[in-house]
Structures are given as structure tokens and as C-alpha cells.
Write an enzyme that holds these catalytic residues in place. Sequence first.
Site, PDB file in Angstrom:
ATOM      1  CE  LYS A 280      33.764  83.967  -3.391  1.00  0.00           C
ATOM      2  NZ  LYS A 280      34.121  83.511  -1.985  1.00  0.00           N
ATOM      3  NE  ARG A 354      39.306  73.777  -1.096  1.00  0.00           N
ATOM      4  CZ  ARG A 354      38.975  73.873   0.292  1.00  0.00           C
ATOM      5  NH1 ARG A 354      38.698  72.827   1.033  1.00  0.00           N
ATOM      6  NH2 ARG A 354      38.869  75.112   0.650  1.00  0.00           N
TER       7      ARG A 354
END
Length: 499
Positions: A280, A354
Site C-alpha cells: 500500500k 477475501r
Amino acid sequence: MEFSIKLGNPEKQRGGCVVVGVFEGGKLSDAAQILDQAAKNTLSDIIARGDMSGKIATTLLLHNVPNIPSERVLLVGLGKRDEFAARQYIDSIRATMRTLFTTGAKDAVLYLADLPVAGRDSAWCISQAVLAAFDMAYRFDQLKSKAEKNKKASCKIQFGLLSGKSTAHQDAALKQAAAIGQGMKLTKDLGNLPGNICTPSYLAHQAVALAKAHKSLKVTVLEEKDMHKLGMDSLLSVTRGSDEPAKLITLEYRGADKKQKPIVLVGKGITFDTGGISLKPGAEMDEMKYDMCGAASVLGTLQAIAEIGLKLNVVGIIPTCENMPSGSATKPGDIVTSMSGQTIEILNTDAEGRLILCDALTYAAKFEPTTVIDIATLTGACVIALGHVASGLYSNQDTLAQELLAAGEQTYDRAWHMPLWDEYQPQLDSNFADIQNIGGRAGGSITAACFLSRFTQDYRWAHLDIAGTAWKSGKEKGATGRPVPLLAQYLINCVEAGN
């Protein structure tokens, strides 16, 4: 904090503070009119001089009001009487609590619960006032060398009713809201802790402590070797780059007959998310400590229902780990096998939530649930779609979605029903595996939910994307405690409906 319901008129109340409402145009609420008459028009004179306009969420604190035994009278602006709805009440009650906690009052009687809020009753008003009190009183200063001065975080609050007596519905609302408030506090505390303290092991210890405090809770913690035996290679792929061991935490709440099938809550517990190899940007990366707020909300909800003593069986499942870059970290292009047997091509290691949830959702089937709800700070795309107001709601059954939406409206912890159509599924097709873990920029929150839906086909399932609602940034940075109110209310509604 202490909360209770008190009968009697405001002009007779002694103690630290009496709170009454004023509508725009100088119109006094019923309780304020009674108080004004006893005070020989002192309140109406003040309003006539322009010191209180009644504008929404404004406040005016008065001392030594003639003929009033209470030390203080707090006037709260309610806005326009003919437009007084839920949003206006919440703004007013939050302003009330914010002002109240800056005074020296040790106790207060609030005559706001029986205000004419459109479509809401006094029990709802009491519930929202309790939650507002917890929110306004909340402080996270345990890691400061010195606690902040002049910030009181406790007060004995009574809800004044002008006539009659409190009902069972009001009493239940008060008890439930206090428990939910405590659950939100736990959720906030866990979310606000830094990643060097709130690790997967720390979350496991908190779950153990919660089970010790409530006999209705049973805790199980699976280690990485246990997850490996179960075939949870998708979950384990996320933790490969971290020195902190992953945990799979299960908390079983037994409030009903053992034969009753449970509702399962699954909370994403990434205690810090760097993005892994798909690193990130550095700006605001500190806020990735909040990537475990789904897990925190499961713990907060279970604490709340345990304190309420809800007659329902609920299971909380928390897959928790860190997502870190290192020489052993999962790489873009790697393919892993999930517990369900489906293979996953990992194109972006920052789409890791996920990957841990899919194995936890497969694991949830062992409890033979009536319903499974997962809660996750899953996608930035959901923030783009819905901002910081509503959580994204997906479900494979419209009835379940409507039940959750209704619980969100009841508590004003709102969600918005998003599409989960088959037309989005091809975006997840992979040339080399059964599925890839991202579907491109278009509809990112939807394709994330579509990914999870492939692991939930055997039961009734909903997904709450709380990436925009679990915490605030900027000057007010901190965890919000959402969606504990929505989840707890949904579970309460299930009991009331006999489900």
C-alpha cells in the site's frame, strides 16, 4: 455509567442537571413548558431575548433557575417541530451528551424520551440516548502517559417520563442499549489499539477472557498447524510474510436449546495490513490497524448478547493474521487451494481479506447454521460507492437482506443493499485457477462479494462491507463500533420473531 427510568415532572427533580427541549420559534417541549411555569417564565424570557433559538443541536446551560431544585437546567435545540424525525433527534441527543459531559454534573434527568419523533417511540428514543451517551463519553487514552484533563466520561443518567409508568418495552430497550453500548466500547478499544499490541494472539486472549467472563460462551482457538490439517491454504497464504502466528478463533454462545441451529458471525481479523507484496502507499497506512474491525465487531456483538442473555445460539468465527511483505510472503500470480477445494490465483496480495474469509466461511458450515453473516473492512471501492454513511450489504437471499436493513434502520446503523448478480461473476474468471482474487477496478466491492459468494452456496448468507463505516479518519480518527448495533438488533429481532 448508570441508566434508569424516572417518573415525575421536571420541576421536582433535584440533582446535577435537568434537560429539556426547545423547538425553533421559541416553542417549548411539554417538559420545558412545565419547567418554565414553575420558574415563572424564566425559560421563555431567555428565549425571547434570543439566547436560545431552538436551532437543531444547540445547547444553553443555565444555573440556579428560580424555583427549580436542580443545580442546572440544560436547554437543547430540537429544530423545527413539524420536521422532527430520527436524524434530528439523534443530532440533538448527541449534542446533549456532549454538553452534559463537559459540566460538573454527576447525574442528570433527561426529558427527551417522549418527544414526538416521527415513526419512533419512547423506547427507541431511550435506546439512542444510551448509545449517544456511550459514544460521547468514550475516551481512548490508556496508552497516554497522562490521561486528558477536564474530560469527564461518566454520569448517572435518568430518563424522565412525565406521566404513567415505564413499560416492559422501555425497560428492555434500556437494558439492551446499555449492553450494546458496552459491546461497542470493546469493539472501539480493540480497533484503536496499535498493531504492535493488538496481534492475532492478543485477539485470541481477548476471546478467552470474554468466555471466562460469561459462562454462556465457549472459546476454541486453532493454530496454524490445525488450519493446515483442515486445508485452509488460502487463509495461510496471507500470513506467510508475518512473524506473528495466525489464529482461527471460535466463540460459541449458547442461549437457547442445544438443538437450535445457530446464526454464525464471521469477522475479518487482519490486525495489520501492509498490502503484502502489493504494498500500500505509505500515507495513512497507520489506519490499517483498523483492518480487524470486523473481528472486533463480532467480539463486541457476542459480549452484548451475552450480557442481555439473548435466547439464541450464535457462533462467532474470527480468522486473524497480519498481511506483511517478506521473502516468504505470497507473491502475485501464486495459486493456492482453499478449504473448499477451489483453487485461487492471487493477482493482488492486498485483496487478502477475501482469502481469509473464504476458508472461514467454508469452516462455518460445520456448525449447520441457519444464517451466516460476515463482517469485513473489505474494499476501498465500497467507500467510493457509499462514503462513510452506510455499510455495503450483499446477500444470496433478499429476505435476509431486508431483515438486516430493518435492523440497521431501527438502530440508525444503516446499510445499503448492493447487487450480487451473476453478470459480475465472469470478472473473476482465471486462465490458470478456478477463480482469481480480484475482478478489476469496475465494481470492486461487488466482485469482492461475488468472490465470497462462491464459498457460501450451502446456506443463507450476507456480507457487510464496513470499510467506510468502521472508523473515522482525520481529527476525529478512531473506531466507531459499527456495525455492533445493527448486528445485535438483528439477533434481538430474530428472537422476537421466533426464528
